[in-house]
Design a protein around this motif. Structure first.
Motif, PDB file in Angstrom:
ATOM      1  N   THR A 141      -6.427   6.775  12.325  1.00 50.86           N
ATOM      2  CA  THR A 141      -5.836   8.109  12.341  1.00 50.86           C
ATOM      3  C   THR A 141      -4.319   8.011  12.203  1.00 50.86           C
ATOM      4  O   THR A 141      -3.695   7.078  12.690  1.00 50.86           O
ATOM      5  N   SER A 142      -3.758   9.010  11.511  1.00 52.21           N
ATOM      6  CA  SER A 142      -2.319   8.987  11.202  1.00 52.21           C
ATOM      7  C   SER A 142      -1.485   9.456  12.384  1.00 52.21           C
ATOM      8  O   SER A 142      -0.268   9.331  12.376  1.00 52.21           O
ATOM      9  N   GLY A 195      -4.588  25.917  14.738  1.00 48.55           N
ATOM     10  CA  GLY A 195      -4.358  27.114  15.550  1.00 48.55           C
ATOM     11  C   GLY A 195      -5.545  27.422  16.435  1.00 48.55           C
ATOM     12  O   GLY A 195      -5.462  28.283  17.300  1.00 48.55           O
ATOM     13  N   ARG A 235     -17.972  19.407   1.143  1.00 45.87           N
ATOM     14  CA  ARG A 235     -17.831  18.244   2.041  1.00 45.87           C
ATOM     15  C   ARG A 235     -19.143  17.961   2.768  1.00 45.87           C
ATOM     16  O   ARG A 235     -19.502  16.815   2.991  1.00 45.87           O
ATOM     17  N   GLN A 247     -12.158  12.855  15.597  1.00 43.77           N
ATOM     18  CA  GLN A 247     -11.521  14.007  14.954  1.00 43.77           C
ATOM     19  C   GLN A 247     -12.303  14.356  13.691  1.00 43.77           C
ATOM     20  O   GLN A 247     -12.076  15.396  13.072  1.00 43.77           O
ATOM     21  N   TYR A 294      -2.002  17.364  16.563  1.00 44.24           N
ATOM     22  CA  TYR A 294      -2.093  17.483  18.026  1.00 44.24           C
ATOM     23  C   TYR A 294      -3.280  18.356  18.401  1.00 44.24           C
ATOM     24  O   TYR A 294      -3.724  19.174  17.580  1.00 44.24           O
ATOM     25  N   ARG A 341      -4.532  12.523   4.403  1.00 41.80           N
ATOM     26  CA  ARG A 341      -3.135  12.315   4.013  1.00 41.80           C
ATOM     27  C   ARG A 341      -2.918  11.130   3.093  1.00 41.80           C
ATOM     28  O   ARG A 341      -1.787  10.870   2.709  1.00 41.80           O
TER      29      ARG A 341
HETATM   30  C1  BV8 Z   1      -4.186  23.361  18.716  1.00 39.80           C
HETATM   31  C2  BV8 Z   1     -11.098  19.712  11.285  1.00 39.80           C
HETATM   32  C3  BV8 Z   1      -3.515  25.288  19.689  1.00 39.80           C
HETATM   33  C4  BV8 Z   1     -11.215  20.564  10.074  1.00 39.80           C
HETATM   34  C5  BV8 Z   1      -8.725  19.265  11.646  1.00 39.80           C
HETATM   35  C6  BV8 Z   1       1.397  26.232  15.037  1.00 39.80           C
HETATM   36  C7  BV8 Z   1       0.366  27.055  15.470  1.00 39.80           C
HETATM   37  C8  BV8 Z   1      -0.756  26.542  16.117  1.00 39.80           C
HETATM   38  C9  BV8 Z   1      -0.854  25.183  16.322  1.00 39.80           C
HETATM   39  C10 BV8 Z   1       0.172  24.388  15.871  1.00 39.80           C
HETATM   40  C11 BV8 Z   1       1.294  24.880  15.259  1.00 39.80           C
HETATM   41  N1  BV8 Z   1       2.127  23.831  14.959  1.00 39.80           N
HETATM   42  C12 BV8 Z   1       1.551  22.687  15.363  1.00 39.80           C
HETATM   43  C13 BV8 Z   1       0.376  23.016  15.931  1.00 39.80           C
HETATM   44  C14 BV8 Z   1      -0.600  22.139  16.470  1.00 39.80           C
HETATM   45  C15 BV8 Z   1      -1.541  21.780  15.335  1.00 39.80           C
HETATM   46  C16 BV8 Z   1      -0.970  20.539  14.682  1.00 39.80           C
HETATM   47  O1  BV8 Z   1      -1.062  19.474  15.240  1.00 39.80           O
HETATM   48  N2  BV8 Z   1      -0.371  20.706  13.480  1.00 39.80           N
HETATM   49  C17 BV8 Z   1       0.194  19.538  12.813  1.00 39.80           C
HETATM   50  C18 BV8 Z   1       0.076  19.723  11.305  1.00 39.80           C
HETATM   51  C19 BV8 Z   1       1.647  19.375  13.273  1.00 39.80           C
HETATM   52  N3  BV8 Z   1      -2.823  21.491  15.935  1.00 39.80           N
HETATM   53  C20 BV8 Z   1      -3.743  22.453  16.033  1.00 39.80           C
HETATM   54  O2  BV8 Z   1      -3.631  23.558  15.548  1.00 39.80           O
HETATM   55  C21 BV8 Z   1      -4.959  22.061  16.874  1.00 39.80           C
HETATM   56  N4  BV8 Z   1      -5.142  23.105  17.824  1.00 39.80           N
HETATM   57  O3  BV8 Z   1      -3.121  22.808  18.793  1.00 39.80           O
HETATM   58  O4  BV8 Z   1      -4.545  24.347  19.528  1.00 39.80           O
HETATM   59  C22 BV8 Z   1      -3.804  25.786  20.995  1.00 39.80           C
HETATM   60  C23 BV8 Z   1      -3.306  25.090  22.114  1.00 39.80           C
HETATM   61  C24 BV8 Z   1      -3.578  25.590  23.327  1.00 39.80           C
HETATM   62  C25 BV8 Z   1      -4.332  26.737  23.438  1.00 39.80           C
HETATM   63  C26 BV8 Z   1      -4.842  27.395  22.317  1.00 39.80           C
HETATM   64  C27 BV8 Z   1      -4.588  26.917  21.080  1.00 39.80           C
HETATM   65  C28 BV8 Z   1      -6.211  21.961  16.036  1.00 39.80           C
HETATM   66  C29 BV8 Z   1      -6.034  20.888  14.992  1.00 39.80           C
HETATM   67  C30 BV8 Z   1      -7.375  20.613  14.342  1.00 39.80           C
HETATM   68  C31 BV8 Z   1      -7.299  20.863  12.853  1.00 39.80           C
HETATM   69  N5  BV8 Z   1      -8.577  20.411  12.243  1.00 39.80           N
HETATM   70  N6  BV8 Z   1      -9.918  18.860  11.169  1.00 39.80           N
HETATM   71  C32 BV8 Z   1     -11.504  19.743   8.846  1.00 39.80           C
HETATM   72  O5  BV8 Z   1     -11.841  18.553   8.946  1.00 39.80           O
HETATM   73  O6  BV8 Z   1     -11.382  20.324   7.768  1.00 39.80           O
HETATM   74  S1  BV8 Z   1      -7.374  18.268  11.449  1.00 39.80           S
HETATM   75  C33 BV8 Z   1      -7.714  16.866  10.533  1.00 39.80           C
HETATM   76  O7  BV8 Z   1      -6.477  16.188  10.297  1.00 39.80           O
HETATM   77  C34 BV8 Z   1      -8.512  15.829  11.277  1.00 39.80           C
HETATM   78  O8  BV8 Z   1      -9.526  16.373  12.054  1.00 39.80           O
HETATM   79  C35 BV8 Z   1      -7.508  15.077  12.089  1.00 39.80           C
HETATM   80  O9  BV8 Z   1      -7.400  15.596  13.388  1.00 39.80           O
HETATM   81  C36 BV8 Z   1      -6.225  15.375  11.406  1.00 39.80           C
HETATM   82  C37 BV8 Z   1      -5.517  14.090  11.045  1.00 39.80           C
HETATM   83  O10 BV8 Z   1      -6.341  13.440  10.183  1.00 39.80           O
HETATM   84  P1  BV8 Z   1      -6.644  11.882  10.363  1.00 39.80           P
HETATM   85  O11 BV8 Z   1      -8.022  11.772  10.881  1.00 39.80           O
HETATM   86  O12 BV8 Z   1      -5.592  11.159  11.126  1.00 39.80           O
HETATM   87  O13 BV8 Z   1      -6.586  11.481   8.858  1.00 39.80           O
HETATM   88  P2  BV8 Z   1      -5.279  11.210   7.985  1.00 39.80           P
HETATM   89  O14 BV8 Z   1      -5.672  11.320   6.561  1.00 39.80           O
HETATM   90  O15 BV8 Z   1      -4.146  12.026   8.487  1.00 39.80           O
HETATM   91  O16 BV8 Z   1      -4.952   9.681   8.324  1.00 39.80           O
HETATM   92  C38 BV8 Z   1      -5.902   8.695   7.990  1.00 39.80           C
HETATM   93  C39 BV8 Z   1      -5.413   7.408   8.589  1.00 39.80           C
HETATM   94  O17 BV8 Z   1      -6.376   6.398   8.324  1.00 39.80           O
HETATM   95  C40 BV8 Z   1      -4.099   6.937   7.977  1.00 39.80           C
HETATM   96  O18 BV8 Z   1      -3.231   6.503   9.016  1.00 39.80           O
HETATM   97  C41 BV8 Z   1      -4.518   5.744   7.097  1.00 39.80           C
HETATM   98  O19 BV8 Z   1      -3.535   4.728   7.081  1.00 39.80           O
HETATM   99  C42 BV8 Z   1      -5.750   5.252   7.815  1.00 39.80           C
HETATM  100  N7  BV8 Z   1      -6.718   4.593   6.952  1.00 39.80           N
HETATM  101  C43 BV8 Z   1      -7.026   4.885   5.654  1.00 39.80           C
HETATM  102  N8  BV8 Z   1      -7.997   4.029   5.232  1.00 39.80           N
HETATM  103  C44 BV8 Z   1      -8.306   3.218   6.270  1.00 39.80           C
HETATM  104  C45 BV8 Z   1      -7.500   3.573   7.364  1.00 39.80           C
HETATM  105  N9  BV8 Z   1      -7.546   2.935   8.539  1.00 39.80           N
HETATM  106  C46 BV8 Z   1      -8.437   1.911   8.652  1.00 39.80           C
HETATM  107  N10 BV8 Z   1      -9.248   1.519   7.647  1.00 39.80           N
HETATM  108  C47 BV8 Z   1      -9.212   2.139   6.454  1.00 39.80           C
HETATM  109  N11 BV8 Z   1     -10.028   1.718   5.460  1.00 39.80           N
END
Ligand code: BV8
Length: 245
Positions: A189-190, A165, A62, A99, A194, A28
């Motif tokens: 992590t941001s 999903g 990747r 993650q 979930y 993000r």
């Molecule tokens: C689930 C792997 C369901 C792949 C990833 C509708 C249908 C189904 C599900 C949902 C739905 N609506 C919502 C959901 C739930 C959904 C969800 O959360 N959606 C979000 C968008 C709202 N989740 C799911 O679907 C999960 N499964 O819910 O199961 C279920 C439940 C019960 C029974 C059956 C089924 C599965 C989610 C997993 C998705 N896969 N990754 C791949 O890598 O390609 S997600 C991916 O993004 C990551 O793995 C991680 O989890 C996620 C967030 O990424 P971050 O690691 O936080 O990275 P980001 O860039 O966001 O932030 C970086 C942070 O680092 C920032 O804060 C930044 O400030 C900081 N940073 C930057 N530089 C530095 C730093 N900090 C320190 N030092 C630095 N130098």
């Protein structure tokens, strides 16, 4: 923050931010992965069904990039904690839930490889899952050319990562560790996805002390007892020194 002396069992959650200083794009941040690709096209089962070649290439790029990056000081500090924080030396248990699908935690811990307690809740780039027989194989090569599964030979391998999903891996083990934890630390992590984003709330409801180490305030910052802003490469070694000190 809970006094260090009372801390025995620690659960750490890491996200893309811990690998940012190694040169791996976060999701993000500006220019991150999700600016180059729509989530629904490359990180969902529907996207894979619609265009498997696009998705396989996205993960091939990747996986291949891993060969060009190395762990940073934050990974090294957690590897040191993984080696030194043991029940048998009077410390306690540790679980590093990541993650991330990269292999930088493992590569940082090489000297202590046998003791690594890293759990990839969203899978790993270096693992392939066979859609025909369900076998998981350690995998370093591309998947876009549909190589045969090492076990059943079917050309049905997909990246062994958890898409949106899909159910994250080993959640029972994560929640069991959270129930026993004295301290939950979230690193890089941001808090946007979930169920990982809920761990801090689960921890607080169970009376666990919570600490966030992140470059900036995240969507979950208000839930942490303490939140420190800065680069993981600076904050994590300092925190590990504090805990081991
Ligand atoms: C689930 C792997 C369901 C792949 C990833 C509708 C249908 C189904 C599900 C949902 C739905 N609506 C919502 C959901 C739930 C959904 C969800 O959360 N959606 C979000 C968008 C709202 N989740 C799911 O679907 C999960 N499964 O819910 O199961 C279920 C439940 C019960 C029974 C059956 C089924 C599965 C989610 C997993 C998705 N896969 N990754 C791949 O890598 O390609 S997600 C991916 O993004 C990551 O793995 C991680 O989890 C996620 C967030 O990424 P971050 O690691 O936080 O990275 P980001 O860039 O966001 O932030 C970086 C942070 O680092 C920032 O804060 C930044 O400030 C900081 N940073 C930057 N530089 C530095 C730093 N900090 C320190 N030092 C630095 N130098």
């Amino acid at each position: 923050m809970q006094a260090m002396a009372e801390i025995r069992n620690i659960v750490i959650l890491t996200g893309a931010g811990i690998s940012a200083e190694s040169g791996i794009d976060t999701f993000r941040d500006a220019g991150g992965l999700w600016e180059q690709h729509r989530v629904e096209d490359v990180a969902t089962p529907e996207g894979f069904a619609r265009d498997p070649a696009l998705v396989l290439r996205f993960y091939d790029l990747r996986r291949e990039a891993l060969g060009r990056v190395v762990p940073n000081a934050a990974h090294a500090a957690l590897a040191r904690l993984d080696a030194e924080w043991q029940p048998e030396n009077g410390r306690g248990d540790l679980l590093i839930v990541t993650q991330n699908v990269d292999d930088l935690h493992e590569r940082a811990g090489a000297p202590y490889q046998t003791r690594s307690r890293v759990l990839h809740m969203h899978g790993e780039l270096k693992s392939a899952l066979c859609l025909a027989c369900g076998t998981r194989s350690r995998w370093d090569a591309p998947l876009a050319d549909r190589p045969p599964c090492p076990v059943c030979r079917a050309p049905m391998l997909r990246p062994d990562v958890v898409w949106f999903g899909e159910m994250p891996y080993q959640m029972d083990r994560v929640y069991a560790a959270l129930r026993q934890a004295d301290l939950f630390v979230s690193i890089g992590t941001s808090g946007a996805v979930y169920p990982a984003a809920d761990f801090v709330r689960d921890a607080r409801e169970m009376g666990v002390a919570t600490l966030e180490l992140n470059l900036e305030r995240s969507e979950g910052s208000l839930w942490f007892h303490e939140s420190r802003q800065g680069r993981a490469g600076d904050l994590v070694p300092a925190w590990v020194e504090e805990v081991l000190g």
